[in-house]
Each structure stands twice: as C-alpha cells, then as structure tokens.
Design a protein around this motif. Structure first.
Motif, PDB file in Angstrom:
ATOM      1  N   LYS A 224      -8.739   7.771 -12.602  1.00 56.51           N
ATOM      2  CA  LYS A 224      -7.209   7.424 -12.263  1.00 56.51           C
ATOM      3  C   LYS A 224      -6.726   8.583 -11.368  1.00 56.51           C
ATOM      4  O   LYS A 224      -5.523   8.297 -10.861  1.00 56.51           O
ATOM      5  CB  LYS A 224      -6.208   7.255 -13.374  1.00 56.51           C
ATOM      6  CG  LYS A 224      -6.681   6.071 -14.178  1.00 56.51           C
ATOM      7  CD  LYS A 224      -5.749   5.865 -15.204  1.00 56.51           C
ATOM      8  CE  LYS A 224      -5.780   4.458 -16.005  1.00 56.51           C
ATOM      9  NZ  LYS A 224      -5.525   3.395 -15.413  1.00 56.51           N
ATOM     10  N   ALA A 225      -7.167   9.637 -11.294  1.00 59.65           N
ATOM     11  CA  ALA A 225      -6.694  10.765 -10.423  1.00 59.65           C
ATOM     12  C   ALA A 225      -6.191  10.254  -8.823  1.00 59.65           C
ATOM     13  O   ALA A 225      -7.249   9.380  -8.345  1.00 59.65           O
ATOM     14  CB  ALA A 225      -7.484  11.871 -10.272  1.00 59.65           C
ATOM     15  N   LYS A 226      -5.219  10.469  -8.600  1.00 60.58           N
ATOM     16  CA  LYS A 226      -4.702   9.858  -7.312  1.00 60.58           C
ATOM     17  C   LYS A 226      -5.503  10.603  -6.208  1.00 60.58           C
ATOM     18  O   LYS A 226      -5.859  11.952  -6.068  1.00 60.58           O
ATOM     19  CB  LYS A 226      -3.131  10.600  -7.239  1.00 60.58           C
ATOM     20  CG  LYS A 226      -2.347   9.728  -5.928  1.00 60.58           C
ATOM     21  CD  LYS A 226      -1.054  10.237  -5.973  1.00 60.58           C
ATOM     22  CE  LYS A 226      -0.317   9.888  -4.633  1.00 60.58           C
ATOM     23  NZ  LYS A 226       1.051  10.540  -4.348  1.00 60.58           N
ATOM     24  N   THR A 227      -5.825   9.687  -5.333  1.00 60.21           N
ATOM     25  CA  THR A 227      -6.449  10.201  -3.897  1.00 60.21           C
ATOM     26  C   THR A 227      -5.932   9.194  -2.823  1.00 60.21           C
ATOM     27  O   THR A 227      -4.755   8.634  -2.863  1.00 60.21           O
ATOM     28  CB  THR A 227      -8.016   9.844  -4.005  1.00 60.21           C
ATOM     29  OG1 THR A 227      -8.414   8.613  -4.590  1.00 60.21           O
ATOM     30  CG2 THR A 227      -8.692  11.006  -4.561  1.00 60.21           C
ATOM     31  N   ASP A 228      -6.521   9.188  -1.625  1.00 60.32           N
ATOM     32  CA  ASP A 228      -6.095   8.182  -0.519  1.00 60.32           C
ATOM     33  C   ASP A 228      -7.439   7.525  -0.159  1.00 60.32           C
ATOM     34  O   ASP A 228      -8.469   7.737  -0.643  1.00 60.32           O
ATOM     35  CB  ASP A 228      -5.540   9.047   0.570  1.00 60.32           C
ATOM     36  CG  ASP A 228      -6.544  10.125   0.996  1.00 60.32           C
ATOM     37  OD1 ASP A 228      -7.716   9.878   1.145  1.00 60.32           O
ATOM     38  OD2 ASP A 228      -6.242  11.283   1.162  1.00 60.32           O
ATOM     39  N   SER A 229      -6.788   6.298   0.572  1.00 61.06           N
ATOM     40  CA  SER A 229      -7.981   5.646   0.842  1.00 61.06           C
ATOM     41  C   SER A 229      -9.066   6.014   2.236  1.00 61.06           C
ATOM     42  O   SER A 229     -10.126   5.302   2.250  1.00 61.06           O
ATOM     43  CB  SER A 229      -7.264   4.171   1.361  1.00 61.06           C
ATOM     44  OG  SER A 229      -6.410   4.611   2.428  1.00 61.06           O
ATOM     45  N   GLU A 230      -8.647   7.087   2.756  1.00 57.52           N
ATOM     46  CA  GLU A 230      -9.552   7.613   3.796  1.00 57.52           C
ATOM     47  C   GLU A 230     -10.793   8.213   3.185  1.00 57.52           C
ATOM     48  O   GLU A 230     -10.820   8.566   2.023  1.00 57.52           O
ATOM     49  CB  GLU A 230      -8.890   8.754   4.373  1.00 57.52           C
ATOM     50  CG  GLU A 230      -8.251   8.365   5.629  1.00 57.52           C
ATOM     51  CD  GLU A 230      -7.614   9.539   6.436  1.00 57.52           C
ATOM     52  OE1 GLU A 230      -8.656  10.247   6.966  1.00 57.52           O
ATOM     53  OE2 GLU A 230      -6.511  10.061   6.163  1.00 57.52           O
ATOM     54  N   PRO A 231     -11.730   8.127   3.922  1.00 55.13           N
ATOM     55  CA  PRO A 231     -13.350   8.686   3.327  1.00 55.13           C
ATOM     56  C   PRO A 231     -13.154  10.250   3.357  1.00 55.13           C
ATOM     57  O   PRO A 231     -12.182  10.990   3.933  1.00 55.13           O
ATOM     58  CB  PRO A 231     -14.331   8.327   4.257  1.00 55.13           C
ATOM     59  CG  PRO A 231     -13.602   7.757   5.624  1.00 55.13           C
ATOM     60  CD  PRO A 231     -12.322   7.473   5.043  1.00 55.13           C
TER      61      PRO A 231
END
Ligand code: TYM
Length: 333
Positions: A224-231
């Motif tokens: 659930k840790a927030k990240t972003d959609s970029e690789p």
C-alpha cells in the motif's frame, strides 16, 4: 577525558519503527564496539506531551527490549532510564539559564510538534532541546548518533557548551559533541507521504513499519506504500518530484548496504510492484527476528529491570561527579 564516549536517547513512546531503527539503533549496534556507550530511555522527554503513566512505564521496558533485541549488548553498554538519574533535571535547569530564548525560537521540531496552537503546548516541549543538551553534556559525550531530525538540537547543544565555557571562563570544560548521522538514510520518510518523516505520532499505522509488525502486516504496508506510475529510473535520484519512490529506494539501499545509484541501476525500467515484493522480503528478513526478540525480552521483566538498575548505578556515578564540578563552576556549590 574520554575521547570516545557516546550518548544517545530514544523516547519510550511505544511503536519503535523503521525510522528509529535505520536512523539510530542500527548505528548504535555498529558503534558499540568502538565506543563507551550510554543509551538512554528518554522518559522525561516523553512527558512533554500528554501521556498515560502506566503506558509510559510499559513503554520504557518495551524500548529497552527493542535495544537489546536489535543487538545492543547490555553487558558491555550502559542502558538506563533518564529519570533514574536526577542530575539530568538539575543540569537542564542550569542550561535553561544559559540558552537564549532566540535560540529555542528557531527550533523547527517544536514548531512541528506544537502545531498551530503554540500557546497550548507545554513549557517542557519548548525547552525540550535544553534537556537534551543536559543529557549529552552530562556525560561529556564526544559523539551522538541520531537521525537527521535531531541535528538542529545537537547544534543547540554545542551552542550551550560554547556559551557555558565562555561565560564561566571554563575553557574546554565541555567538549563539542559530534553528531553521527547515517550517510545513506538519515531520514526515513512516511510510507504515505514522502515529504513527511516516518513517525510514531502519525495517525495512520500504514505510514510506518513497526519493529513488532508481523509478516502479513509488512507485506500489506509495503504493497500500500505510495509510489507513482512511472517505472524505476535515474530521475528518482536526480529530481525531487518522486519523494515516495526515493524513500523506498533509500530503504532498500540501507537494507542491502548498496548505494542508492546501484539499486536504481539494478531496477531501472522495472515497475514498483516487483520491487515492492523484494523490499517486503528484505524487511521481513530484517525486522521479524527483532520483533520476536522484543516480545521475548519484554516478557522477562526481571531481566530488564536488572539491566536498567545496573545502568542507573553506572550512569549516576558519572553524572553526579560531573554535576558536582558543574555546580562548583556555576557557584551553586
Ligand atoms: P526519538 O525518540 O524521536 O527518536 C529516536 C531516534 O530515532 C531517530 N529517528 C529517525 N531517524 C530517521 N528517520 C526517521 N523517520 C526517524 N524518526 C526518529 C531520531 O533522530 C533519534 O535519533 N530527542 C530525542 C531523544 C533524546 C536524545 C537525547 C537523542 C533525548 N535526549 C540525547 C540524542 C541525545 C528524540 O525524541 O528521539
């Protein structure tokens, strides 16, 4: 004068987390072989905000368990409770008369903790860094391992030491304590917001990995840790737009002892879901054994009390001797 003495403290407020571990405790474990160490459970700092007395007592034992479970040897290091050495409060008063209000007004942690309603904060919360200076200078510590959030307090401590030495013409009485701050990961950030530090006081438990979390919880929190959609890519290090991604890479790097750049290169072009699986596995490997040991030690109250009694005796010996000299210098004896 001991050239290699460490003092550091942790507030016994429960829920020690990955930030405490990577920012401070892990360093304590590494440094214990090279230095004479005083590790303090800062219960007097913990009462600067509302607290429950019974829970505070329990947390003191839990935090002592966490230090030992993380690998601090209670036979060769001094682990003690701040309030069991009365000299800290006495020295804090002397330092209250040395520190300037302007210095305290600059402390960012007070501003963060007091929030918008500063008038309602306790006076203790305001003078908290002065007590911290007393903790350190009481033992004439040469080095203080801490996370980056305590750096400003360490600077205040040095200012107090300089002013004391000057005001009382006591050249070199207090040596300047040096902070020891982890190079790689001096500030572990919240898993929900990469701009906020991981903290026990953040409401959502999903924002932090606690040292007592079980396997399922660690997996869930990392998923659930927030990240972003970029690789994953070099812009995580180069720019400031991906703080959550940077935080996870930093944690990975600290757990594997690899440079951040190396981790990014290894994972370049891959998506975060794969990375998170590997990160969870690393955390489980590191945290789970510590959590199990914490539970084991915590249930052995007599063992812990004996360690803290021994620490109290040894810390008092040093503190009372130094306080006597300080009082003579100031004219209080
Ligand atoms: P406390 O109890 O908030 O934190 C204990 C230690 O953990 C570090 N830390 C972190 N490091 C990296 N990332 C994070 N998110 C993070 N959160 C916490 C802290 O920097 C600290 O090293 N005032 C101190 C306790 C204290 C003390 C002292 C420390 C009292 N007297 C004398 C050193 C010397 C505090 O509240 O730490």
């Amino acid at each position: 004068m001991n050239q290699n003495r460490i003092l550091s403290g942790i507030q016994p407020t429960g829920n020690l987390h990955l930030g405490n571990y990577l920012g401070a405790i892990n360093n304590f474990v590494l440094l214990q072989k090279k230095f004479e160490c005083f590790f303090m459970l800062a219960d007097m700092h913990a009462i600067t905000v509302n607290h429950d007395p019974d829970i505070l007592r329990q947390n003191v034992l839990e935090t002592a368990s966490a230090l030992i479970a993380s690998g601090i040897d209670p036979d060769t290091n001094i682990i003690f409770v701040q309030s069991s050495v009365g000299a800290h409060a006495e020295l804090a008063w002397i330092f209250n008369c040395i520190a300037r209000i302007g210095w305290l007004n600059r402390m960012t942690q007070f501003k963060e903790k007091a929030g918008s309603n500063k008038e309602k904060a306790s006076v203790g919360l305001y003078t908290y860094p002065v007590l911290m200076a007393a903790d350190i200078l009481m033992y004439k510590a040469t080095h203080v391992p801490v996370g980056d959030d305590q750096k400003q307090h360490l600077e205040l401590c040095r200012d107090i030491a300089i002013k004391f030495n000057n005001d009382f013409n006591a050249k070199d009485f207090f040596t300047m304590p040096e902070p020891i701050i982890s190079e790689g990961i001096s500030r572990v950030m919240s898993l929900r917001d990469g701009l906020k530090k991981m903290s026990k006081s953040e409401e959502s438990d999903l924002s932090r990995i606690n040292l007592t979390d079980d396997e399922d919880l660690i997996i869930k929190k990392i998923q659930k840790a927030k990240t972003d959609s970029e690789p994953i890519g070099p812009n995580i290090i180069a720019g400031t737009e991906r703080p959550e991604a940077r935080n996870l890479i930093n944690i990975f790097s600290a757990l594997t002892n690899k440079k951040v750049k190396e981790v990014v290169q290894e994972w370049e072009g891959k998506i975060f879901s794969d990375f998170k699986k590997e990160l969870s596995a690393l955390l489980i490997e590191k945290i789970l054994p510590i959590g199990k040991e914490i539970k084991k030690f915590k249930s052995n109250k007599d063992f812990l009390i004996k360690i803290l009694e021994n620490g109290k005796m040894k810390a008092n010996l040093v503190a009372n001797k130094n306080l006597k000299e300080i009082k003579e210098i100031v004219g209080l004896a």
